[in-house]
Design an enzyme around this catalytic site. Sequence first.
Site, mmCIF file in Angstrom:
data_model
loop_
_atom_site.group_PDB
_atom_site.id
_atom_site.type_symbol
_atom_site.label_atom_id
_atom_site.label_comp_id
_atom_site.label_asym_id
_atom_site.label_seq_id
_atom_site.Cartn_x
_atom_site.Cartn_y
_atom_site.Cartn_z
ATOM 1 C CB ALA A 141 -1.098 0.065 1.156
ATOM 2 N N GLY A 162 12.908 14.320 -3.573
ATOM 3 C CA GLY A 162 13.362 15.104 -4.526
ATOM 4 C C GLY A 162 11.939 15.607 -5.473
ATOM 5 N NE ARG A 192 19.242 9.888 -7.764
ATOM 6 C CZ ARG A 192 17.803 9.863 -7.257
ATOM 7 N NH1 ARG A 192 17.548 8.474 -7.159
ATOM 8 N NH2 ARG A 192 17.434 10.880 -6.993
#
Length: 665
Positions: free
Chosen positions: A72, A108, A343
């Site tokens: 969930a 972010g 990244r």
Amino acid sequence: MAFLNVASSRLLSKTLQLGGRVQNCTATCTAATRNFHFSVYGRKDTSAKLSDSISTQYPVVDHDFDAVVVGAGGAGLRAAFGLSEAGFNTACITKLFPTRSHTVAAQGGINAALGNMEDDDWRWHFYDTVKGSDWLGDQDAIHYMTEQAPASVIELENYGMPFSRTEQGKIYQRAFGGQSLKFGKGGQAHRCCCVADRTGHSLLHTLYGRSLRYDTSYFVEYFALDLLMENGECRGVIALCMEDGSIHRFRAKNTVIATGGYGRTFFSCTSAHTCTGDGTAMVTRAGLPCQDLEFVQFHPTGIYGAGCLITEGCRGEGGILINSEGERFMERYAPVAKDLASRDVVSRSMTIEIREGRGCGKDKDHVYLQLHHLPPSQLASRLPGISETAMIFAGVDVTKEPIPVLPTVHYNMGGIPTNYKGQVITHVNGEDRVVPGLYACGEAASASVHGANRLGANSLLDLVVFGRACALSIAESCKPGEPVPSIKENAGEESVANLDKLRFTNGSTRTSELRINMQKTMQNHAAVFRTGSVLKEGCEKLSAINSTMDDIKTFDRGIVWNTDLVETLELQNLMLCALQTIYGAEARKESRGAHAREDYKVRIDEYDYSKPIQGQQKKSFSEHWRKHTLSYVDGKGKVSLEYRPVIDTTLNEDCVSVPPAIRSY
């Protein structure tokens, strides 16, 4: 609103035999408390009924639903209420309350080519995502995700998500790593829609609030144990109610896995303690493959010593990485994108700086993220959570001093293989085949939109786009109220036997000891940079640790809120994920995206794309590595690997596929 079924109330008053002793198990739930499931507006589960076909020691309840969603978080909630909205009787099973899911930790933002800061196009977002994946992403799925992105963000806005705003009232979009304009030729894109630096928190609460409008039945604090498979079809799941120790079999025509990642296989990570790869392991135990688990993202900026995430949004707002000499070193590694390179590139660059003696601190084992050159008003409005986190976990006032940071495990690009509709697939005789009745979305899945490396702010997008895709796909192929497929009377018997075994096991090694051994092995042998000898040693060590699982020791013999038992079940799941990760990494003899081999430093494609392909001999499928890893684990912990091709075609002519090229920023 809590309610109690008549059958359920009878169930817990029966006499049970637990561990060889007869105990009178009086009802642990009354009409005044939550019993088998918690529902705010969900339908009363009139299908629930007592069963003694798989256990006389544990209460067993059978349920029938049109669809079951496991998990969930963002993906699970979007799938669940999408199904309920379409009229399906839907159950959502989750081991913790929805708003405590790990989606809440995302900081972010969410990418979408809205064009609020400059002209933008979803095709440019598509290009950046394919490039970011190091050409291991499936371009049909990336096409679907990036094209759906603007509408998905507007949908969230309509649900009430309080996005940060520009002075003109539009959704504010910040710069993020690996994002460009005009297919990499137009400079830095501002594509990341955000709610300050708490976007995941806002997204999760928005989706949960929206879900309460619909008739979804929430089974909160239920731990999913295994899939119920019959003749290659998924027909539901079996779960443990942690509150009272009852076992529940959920029979459904459609099952959606949205259980998140498995970051806790590593010692240092940004993941919550609940990120234990439960769905990934359930699929593995069902004899189905997982895909590309060797690709583990190290986020460049975890707080040194704590591992807590410092969002890439800091660099998007103008923050810079510096070494012990005060140098902005990313200018050397990524002359154009600098601190906003993808990244994997930034994490490797930081590691090289530390290795070469330019690290910071007395041990020279980290670098600094500098923010104090930015206006305090900007930090307060755009990065309020980071300012607080840095003070709590690093003792740093970001308006005056830099934050010590180090690459930290953050995201799993691999997962359960699916197509862009969310349908789980296997690969048989060179062809992808759909597993009937089984879907996956979010970090648990591998669509594969992230390939070998995920771009920042594409994960929240992944959640909402493919959670919705699962609901749409089910609605296309099924109708509410259709007959639920049958299961064998003893379906789930092995799951209950395993649970009972772990509950009473009395070996010599604690769960916590085995877990820390596994995590340190992964941290030391499958880190930012990898080598064959170290990976091979890691494989041997991890297999040895896995072989001691039969010698595990648990202490709690109870069944009500037995966290010792649950943590041991989670360790079993983590171990299956870890084995596939490290064996897949050892086998992949190249460097691609987040998988960086020091003994195989180049990417090995079907052609050498650093040169014109005219006149080159195309490598055979077995000779190159631009292919997905499919991994299996048998009952003895032996890992076997297969491979399937990357999908290079898009959905239609609206978007042209991006051919492989040298990846630089």
